[in-house]
Design a protein around this motif. Structure first.
Motif, mmCIF file in Angstrom:
data_model
loop_
_atom_site.group_PDB
_atom_site.id
_atom_site.type_symbol
_atom_site.label_atom_id
_atom_site.label_comp_id
_atom_site.label_asym_id
_atom_site.label_seq_id
_atom_site.Cartn_x
_atom_site.Cartn_y
_atom_site.Cartn_z
ATOM 1 N N GLN A 159 0.864 -1.172 0.000
ATOM 2 C CA GLN A 159 0.000 0.000 0.000
ATOM 3 C C GLN A 159 0.912 1.239 0.000
ATOM 4 O O GLN A 159 1.677 1.454 0.949
ATOM 5 N N VAL A 161 1.683 4.775 0.738
ATOM 6 C CA VAL A 161 1.149 5.772 1.669
ATOM 7 C C VAL A 161 1.551 7.178 1.225
ATOM 8 O O VAL A 161 0.771 8.126 1.347
ATOM 9 N N PRO A 198 -6.193 2.906 6.319
ATOM 10 C CA PRO A 198 -5.336 4.048 5.988
ATOM 11 C C PRO A 198 -4.340 4.333 7.116
ATOM 12 O O PRO A 198 -4.587 4.004 8.269
#
Ligand SMILES: C[S@@+](CC[C@H](N)C(=O)[O-])C[C@H]1O[C@@H](n2cnc3c(N)ncnc32)[C@H](O)[C@@H]1O
Length: 206
Positions: A159, A161, A198
């Motif tokens: 992921q 960021v 997140p």
């Protein structure tokens, strides 16, 4: 030695003891008390910073003279290894909660970095990019990232960021840099759509 744009980059680094602002910004994403790797660590400025934050740091470089003082620490392991000599990856089978690579690029290592991240582990990578040759060393394209290259290297697995690519005009190493922070958590989700959680992207207090 006085720093100039033509001073070899490794020599310039040995004088820089403050951690990169990018590493400081994203170090809080590394799981508390985690095991981290500072790859091509130089004087170990990032290993030292992460040890201060409570991590156990593996500091690896082909020249470990500037991190010899870390060797007796119970919170550090110093490994002397040449990453480009055609030998086996020296950390085979090891997993890290954080991997930090700053101002070092040897593309064949990308798969090892991805495989070396534990579940939830954080990759923080920052190094020079094309266009830097107008400012200073490194100028060899082998040592300069292409636009988007770190995204291409990790995007399918991690992921992403944060990502930046552009000019740094202040600080000890002005030039063109590319940097990424990415987390190995695409496989875990509490949501029906499979999206990973997140992460905080704000810089913390100094
Ligand atoms: C520009 S310095 C960066 C040091 C550190 N990451 C930092 O940000 O302060 C590059 C480092 O890569 C190391 N290095 C270069 N080639 C290497 C190799 N083949 N194997 C292991 N380390 C290497 C050098 O010894 C040097 O410490």
């Amino acid at each position: 030695m006085v720093n100039s744009p033509d001073t070899p980059i490794g020599h310039r680094h040995l004088k820089i003891t403050a951690p990169s602002p990018w590493v400081k910004r994203f170090a809080p994403l590394i799981p508390a008390g985690g095991r981290v790797l500072d790859l091509a660590c130089g004087n170990g400025r990032h290993a030292r910073y992460l040890i201060e934050r409570g991590c156990f740091a593996v500091a690896l470089d082909r020249d470990v003279s500037a991190v010899a003082d870390l060797a007796p620490s119970p919170r550090a392991q110093v490994i002397e290894a040449d990453l480009e000599d055609g030998g086996a990856w020296p950390l085979a089978g090891q997993r890290f909660d954080g991997i930090v690579v700053v101002n070092y690029l040897y593309r064949p290592l990308f798969p090892h970095l991805l495989d070396g991240l534990a579940e939830g582990g954080v990759l923080i990578y920052e190094t020079f990019a094309r266009g830097n040759e107008a400012f200073s060393r490194p100028r060899n394209p082998d040592h300069l990232l292409r636009s988007g290259e770190l995204i291409d290297a990790v995007g399918g697995r991690l992921q992403i960021v944060a990502y930046e690519h552009g000019r740094i005009e202040s600080g000890p190493l002005p030039g063109v840099i590319q940097r990424i922070c990415a987390v190995n958590d695409r496989g875990r989700s509490a949501r029906a759509d499979g999206e990973p959680a997140p992460h905080r992207v704000e810089a913390g207090p100094d």
